[in-house]
Scaffold this motif. Structure first.
Motif, short mmCIF file in Angstrom:
data_model
loop_
_atom_site.label_atom_id
_atom_site.label_comp_id
_atom_site.label_asym_id
_atom_site.label_seq_id
_atom_site.Cartn_x
_atom_site.Cartn_y
_atom_site.Cartn_z
N VAL A 118 0.83 -1.21 0.00
CA VAL A 118 0.00 0.00 0.00
C VAL A 118 0.86 1.27 0.00
O VAL A 118 0.56 2.24 -0.71
CB VAL A 118 -0.94 0.00 1.22
CG1 VAL A 118 -1.76 1.29 1.26
CG2 VAL A 118 -1.84 -1.23 1.21
N ALA A 119 1.95 1.24 0.77
CA ALA A 119 2.73 2.46 0.97
C ALA A 119 3.69 2.77 -0.16
O ALA A 119 4.06 3.93 -0.37
CB ALA A 119 3.51 2.35 2.29
N GLN B 19 -8.69 -4.94 -4.95
CA GLN B 19 -9.05 -3.53 -5.00
C GLN B 19 -8.28 -2.81 -6.10
O GLN B 19 -8.84 -1.97 -6.82
CB GLN B 19 -8.77 -2.88 -3.64
CG GLN B 19 -9.24 -1.43 -3.55
CD GLN B 19 -8.99 -0.83 -2.17
OE1 GLN B 19 -8.06 -1.23 -1.48
NE2 GLN B 19 -9.84 0.11 -1.77
N ILE B 20 -7.01 -3.15 -6.25
CA ILE B 20 -6.19 -2.54 -7.32
C ILE B 20 -6.73 -2.95 -8.68
O ILE B 20 -6.86 -2.12 -9.59
CB ILE B 20 -4.71 -2.96 -7.17
CG1 ILE B 20 -4.13 -2.36 -5.88
CG2 ILE B 20 -3.90 -2.54 -8.38
CD1 ILE B 20 -2.84 -2.99 -5.43
N ILE B 21 -7.08 -4.22 -8.84
CA ILE B 21 -7.63 -4.71 -10.11
C ILE B 21 -8.90 -3.96 -10.47
O ILE B 21 -9.14 -3.60 -11.63
CB ILE B 21 -7.90 -6.23 -10.02
CG1 ILE B 21 -6.58 -7.01 -9.95
CG2 ILE B 21 -8.74 -6.71 -11.21
CD1 ILE B 21 -6.74 -8.46 -9.56
N ASP B 22 -9.70 -3.67 -9.46
CA ASP B 22 -11.00 -3.02 -9.68
C ASP B 22 -10.88 -1.54 -9.99
O ASP B 22 -11.69 -0.99 -10.75
CB ASP B 22 -11.88 -3.24 -8.46
CG ASP B 22 -13.35 -2.93 -8.73
OD1 ASP B 22 -13.83 -3.28 -9.83
OD2 ASP B 22 -14.00 -2.36 -7.85
N THR B 23 -9.88 -0.88 -9.41
CA THR B 23 -9.83 0.59 -9.48
C THR B 23 -8.67 1.15 -10.29
O THR B 23 -8.61 2.36 -10.52
CB THR B 23 -9.75 1.19 -8.06
OG1 THR B 23 -8.55 0.72 -7.41
CG2 THR B 23 -10.97 0.78 -7.23
N SER C 250 -0.46 -1.26 -13.60
CA SER C 250 -0.79 -1.72 -12.25
C SER C 250 -1.82 -2.85 -12.27
O SER C 250 -1.68 -3.85 -11.56
CB SER C 250 -1.32 -0.55 -11.40
OG SER C 250 -0.29 0.36 -11.13
N ARG C 251 -2.89 -2.69 -13.06
CA ARG C 251 -3.90 -3.74 -13.13
C ARG C 251 -3.29 -5.02 -13.67
O ARG C 251 -3.54 -6.11 -13.14
CB ARG C 251 -5.07 -3.28 -14.00
CG ARG C 251 -6.14 -4.35 -14.19
CD ARG C 251 -7.32 -3.80 -14.96
NE ARG C 251 -8.17 -2.96 -14.10
CZ ARG C 251 -8.98 -2.01 -14.55
NH1 ARG C 251 -9.03 -1.75 -15.85
NH2 ARG C 251 -9.72 -1.31 -13.71
N ALA D 105 -13.73 -8.88 -8.59
CA ALA D 105 -12.95 -7.79 -9.19
C ALA D 105 -12.52 -8.15 -10.62
O ALA D 105 -12.56 -7.31 -11.52
CB ALA D 105 -11.73 -7.48 -8.33
N LEU D 106 -12.13 -9.39 -10.82
CA LEU D 106 -11.67 -9.83 -12.15
C LEU D 106 -12.80 -9.80 -13.18
O LEU D 106 -12.54 -9.62 -14.37
CB LEU D 106 -11.09 -11.24 -12.06
CG LEU D 106 -9.74 -11.39 -11.37
CD1 LEU D 106 -9.45 -12.85 -11.05
CD2 LEU D 106 -8.62 -10.80 -12.22
#
Length: 454
Positions: A118-119, A153-157, A164-165, A185-186
């Motif tokens: 996350v960071a 969450q990354i895949i979705d947004t 990134s996705r 999400a996928l």
């Protein structure tokens, strides 16, 4: 690393099991014969008491010796580097962590990686962190679930078309069926990503995470693959989606008990949804319905999925469709048709003549000849009718090999002639192996294949 389930098309080592059983029986007979041949013991001599042989525990493979230091640094030092101001140091640290083995699965490491997921602001370092998470199976299931949640969450947004996705999807795939919570999400906004390569890896990932060890394939994953991804504008995406469908197999009608090796029954009403999509792709000549799929290689896999989800579709019409593709001018189409027949195992032997006929083609690419031989071997006992053709083929290959280089001694052969001789010998070995396998084949190979172990 999370183990991924094996492909249903992978052949089972049936012949090897049979040979081991035969050797065991032969050994038993030999020991029995030796015992019967021993001379009678003298009655006046007391035989020493014999003790029951101690049961030996099965030997375990030795545990790998994981390093305590990498590049002169122990795991604590590498963990400190994960938060170094220098992004180069952080990236190297993330790539080194999986090399420590089990110590990298511990809570202190997993918590550090979760925090850095996350960071971390540097994209290159962030992807290295995700890669480490994909390679390490954390001891804590709670930490595994948190990693999956972050990735989902990354895949979705994530930004459409961005890296990134793509990287997050690649990482989630490493979790295998543990990654099933990411299916939502996928199958959401991510499937509309502008990058066809991202959509392709999503199709691949759904085949690896879209199931459950107890309940079988996830219906949301199956539907997304059969509908949205199987009609994608990219043939590569469609092909990946169909192969994932074949990999997952049809939905189960029942919960599978631990240790139960019986293939679960198909949930027909749910399978019918996927079957409808596949029939739309391949069409129905009898009812003058033209299939939507225009790419012949992709159409072959759509037909395989149809047969996998509905055993009634393992019929002459679909088998003949594969056989017709064996004369297609496109080599790629012919190779895919051969692969389809090979997946069917002995059931594909209904088109034995069409496959064996490829051995008589003199000017076709070598890859087609090799594929045809491998398909005949995959047919097992069903290919016994092709044995005369295969033996004749070996004789012809040997004659061709003798002509290479004429009467020149081996040391006078050109590099090209030497390579041709090696190819010739390798092909002979391949065909002889197939002949022996077919001769020794017992039993049958069924299609659809059994549901794979997850």
């Amino acid at each position: 690393m999370y183990p991924l389930p094996p492909s249903p098309s992978r052949p089972a080592p049936g012949a090897r099991v049979v040979s081991r059983a035969a050797l065991a029986l032969l050994a038993a007979l030999m020991f029995g014969a030796l015992a019967a041949a021993q001379p009678p013991k003298e009655p006046d001599k007391k035989e020493p008491e014999t003790k029951e042989p101690e049961k030996k525990e099965p030997t375990k493979a030795p545990e790998p010796r994981w390093p305590t230091e990498i590049n002169g640094k122990d795991i604590k030092a590498v963990m400190r580097d994960m938060e170094d101001p220098d992004p180069t140091a952080r990236e190297f640290a993330a790539k080194m962590l999986p090399g420590f083995g089990p110590p990298a699965q511990k809570g202190e490491v997993s918590k550090l990686l979760l925090r850095r997921m996350v960071a971390e602001k540097d994209p290159g370092v962030r992807f290295a962190v995700w890669g480490a998470v994909g390679e390490i199976a954390f001891d804590s299931e709670a930490d595994n679930k948190e990693a999956i949640r972050i990735l989902a969450q990354i895949i979705d947004t994530a930004q459409s078309g961005g890296p990134s996705r793509y990287q997050a999807v690649q990482t989630i795939t490493r979790f295998g069926y543990k990654g099933e919570p990411a299916v939502t999400a996928l199958t959401g906004t991510a499937m509309t990503d502008v990058s066809y390569e991202t959509r392709r890896v999503i199709a691949h990932s759904l085949g690896r995470v879209g199931g459950n060890e107890s309940t079988g394939p996830n219906m949301k994953a199956l539907t997304a693959l059969a509908d949205r991804l199987a009609r994608d504008e990219s043939a590569a995406v469609r092909m990946e989606a169909l192969q994932s469908l074949l990999y997952l197999g049809p939905p189960w009608a029942e919960v599978k008990k631990p240790g139960d090796k019986t293939p679960p029954a198909i949930k027909t009403e749910s399978a019918a949804v996927i079957i409808k999509y596949m029939k739309a792709r391949v069409g129905d000549p009898k009812h003058k319905v033209v299939g939507l799929e225009k790419d012949r290689q992709v159409e072959i896999w759509a037909r395989l999925v149809l047969m996998r989800f509905d055993p009634k579709e393992v019929n002459e019409d679909n088998l003949e469709a594969f056989a017709k593709h064996l004369t297609n001018p496109d080599v790629g189409v012919r190779v895919q048709a051969l692969q389809a027949i090979a997946i069917m195992g002995e059931a594909g032997a209904r088109k034995l003549e069409a496959v064996a006929g490829l051995l008589r083609e003199k000017d076709q690419p070598l890859q087609l000849t090799i594929a045809a031989v491998q398909v005949l071997e995959a047919m097992g006992g069903g290919a016994k009718g092709a044995l005369p053709e295969l033996r004749k083929f070996v004789t012809e290959i040997r004659k061709e090999g003798e002509k290479i280089g004429g009467s020149k001694p081996a040391e006078k052969l050109t590099a090209g002639e030497l390579q041709n001789k090696k190819n010739n010998e390798a092909l002979i070995t391949l065909v002889e192996k197939a002949i022996k396998s077919i001769e020794d084949a017992k039993g049958t190979t069924t299609f659809p294949p059994d549901q794979p172990k997850k």
